[in-house]
Design a protein around this motif. Sequence first.
Motif, mmCIF file in Angstrom:
data_model
loop_
_atom_site.group_PDB
_atom_site.id
_atom_site.type_symbol
_atom_site.label_atom_id
_atom_site.label_comp_id
_atom_site.label_asym_id
_atom_site.label_seq_id
_atom_site.Cartn_x
_atom_site.Cartn_y
_atom_site.Cartn_z
ATOM 1 N N ASN A 163 0.857 -1.191 0.000
ATOM 2 C CA ASN A 163 0.000 0.000 0.000
ATOM 3 C C ASN A 163 0.888 1.234 0.000
ATOM 4 N N LYS A 164 0.798 2.040 -1.042
ATOM 5 C CA LYS A 164 1.649 3.227 -1.172
ATOM 6 C C LYS A 164 1.370 4.221 -0.054
ATOM 7 N N LYS A 165 0.111 4.337 0.330
ATOM 8 C CA LYS A 165 -0.254 5.174 1.466
ATOM 9 C C LYS A 165 -0.728 4.262 2.594
ATOM 10 N N PRO A 166 -0.396 4.586 3.843
ATOM 11 C CA PRO A 166 -0.806 3.711 4.946
ATOM 12 C C PRO A 166 -2.321 3.689 5.120
ATOM 13 N N ALA A 167 -2.840 2.535 5.532
ATOM 14 C CA ALA A 167 -4.259 2.437 5.891
ATOM 15 C C ALA A 167 -4.447 3.030 7.279
ATOM 16 N N VAL A 168 -5.550 3.720 7.480
ATOM 17 C CA VAL A 168 -5.846 4.337 8.769
ATOM 18 C C VAL A 168 -7.257 3.943 9.198
ATOM 19 N N PRO A 169 -7.553 3.993 10.491
ATOM 20 C CA PRO A 169 -8.888 3.627 10.968
ATOM 21 C C PRO A 169 -9.947 4.589 10.433
ATOM 22 N N ASP A 170 -11.127 4.062 10.177
ATOM 23 C CA ASP A 170 -12.230 4.937 9.780
ATOM 24 C C ASP A 170 -12.887 5.529 11.023
ATOM 25 N N GLU A 171 -13.825 6.424 10.799
ATOM 26 C CA GLU A 171 -14.463 7.109 11.927
ATOM 27 C C GLU A 171 -15.195 6.145 12.852
ATOM 28 N N ALA A 172 -15.754 5.078 12.280
ATOM 29 C CA ALA A 172 -16.486 4.105 13.100
ATOM 30 C C ALA A 172 -15.539 3.415 14.085
ATOM 31 N N GLU A 173 -14.344 3.027 13.611
ATOM 32 C CA GLU A 173 -13.382 2.374 14.503
ATOM 33 C C GLU A 173 -12.876 3.345 15.560
ATOM 34 N N ILE A 174 -12.627 4.589 15.164
ATOM 35 C CA ILE A 174 -12.136 5.581 16.120
ATOM 36 C C ILE A 174 -13.176 5.862 17.194
ATOM 37 N N SER A 175 -14.451 5.849 16.806
ATOM 38 C CA SER A 175 -15.512 6.082 17.791
ATOM 39 C C SER A 175 -15.600 4.938 18.794
ATOM 40 N N ARG A 176 -15.257 3.716 18.352
ATOM 41 C CA ARG A 176 -15.256 2.560 19.254
ATOM 42 C C ARG A 176 -14.003 2.519 20.113
ATOM 43 N N ASN A 177 -12.904 3.025 19.567
ATOM 44 C CA ASN A 177 -11.616 2.941 20.237
ATOM 45 C C ASN A 177 -10.812 4.193 19.905
ATOM 46 N N THR A 178 -10.875 5.200 20.755
ATOM 47 C CA THR A 178 -10.208 6.469 20.478
ATOM 48 C C THR A 178 -8.695 6.321 20.390
ATOM 49 N N ARG A 179 -8.136 5.281 20.994
ATOM 50 C CA ARG A 179 -6.690 5.082 20.948
ATOM 51 C C ARG A 179 -6.215 4.642 19.567
#
Length: 307
Positions: A273-289
């Motif tokens: 992956n040329k750009k890193p994958a990052v958490p979506d808003e749904a995952e961040i809402s479940r786990n702010t860390r």
Amino acid sequence: MSEYHIPVLLDESVSALVTDPSGVYADATFGGGGHSAAILSRLSGDGRLIAFDRDADAIANTLDDKRFTLIRNNFRFIRNFLIYLGYGSGIDGIIADLGVSSHQFDTPERGFSFRYDARLDMRMNTGSETTAADIVNTKKEEELERIFRVYGETENSRRIARLICKSREESPITTTGELEKAIEDVLPQFARHKVLAKIYQALRIEVNQEMRALEKFLYGAAASLKPGGRLAVITYHSLEDRMVKNFMRSGNIDGKVEKDFYGHALAPLTPVNKKPAVPDEAEISRNTRARSAKLRIAEKTLERREK
């Protein structure tokens, strides 16, 4: 497992990692076992998973599965152990989640968080000798300044170091509360927690020699993969992400691409992956860390002399 640590970017990392259900894989940072359990769920009866963790609390989360082996040791030695276990010719995939576990943050006596007034510890391996208290009470001012500047990327690193040295002259700094009191003058009202997080990050990295361990791990992981095998690494701050990015692109932590006589890159890995994958808003809402997490994936291409 969920109470110990919520695995970050779970589906994205494991889906990209497991390309052969009967293959051999390694989870370099077992923690609560979330990524390991997901990997095992995708393996056939012939598949194998070797996991590593240096934290005794994490070892207690071991999985009851004949395909699974858990080793209590630092992931910097991954190459040595894989050779010892008979997988020196190469395995199919390695994953590393470099974050501090929720359990470590949420256990006051481990001293990883400034949310609690507890002993300054921060050791990933509680059997290690050096604690964060040892660092702040014994390092010279110049060395403390370097630690905060390089590992915490903090502003006012020299002033932070000076305040610590001044405070410890009166009495040793042994708790998180005493450290916060010592550096009170550099903690702005509007960004107090942000500055403290950088200072704690710097101390934790120094206590556990995290950057050196990561460097050794990356070289060992690349040497341990078979051609076509994959390396997936989840990072949480710019220092480790920069090192992982450079290594996946060039095969060294400086990011210098070496070429052969014909101009072909000699890097042992190719980024998937040329750009890193990052958490979506749904995952961040479940786990702010998970907010700062980045997932980089690379595939083994050429053999390279082990360092």
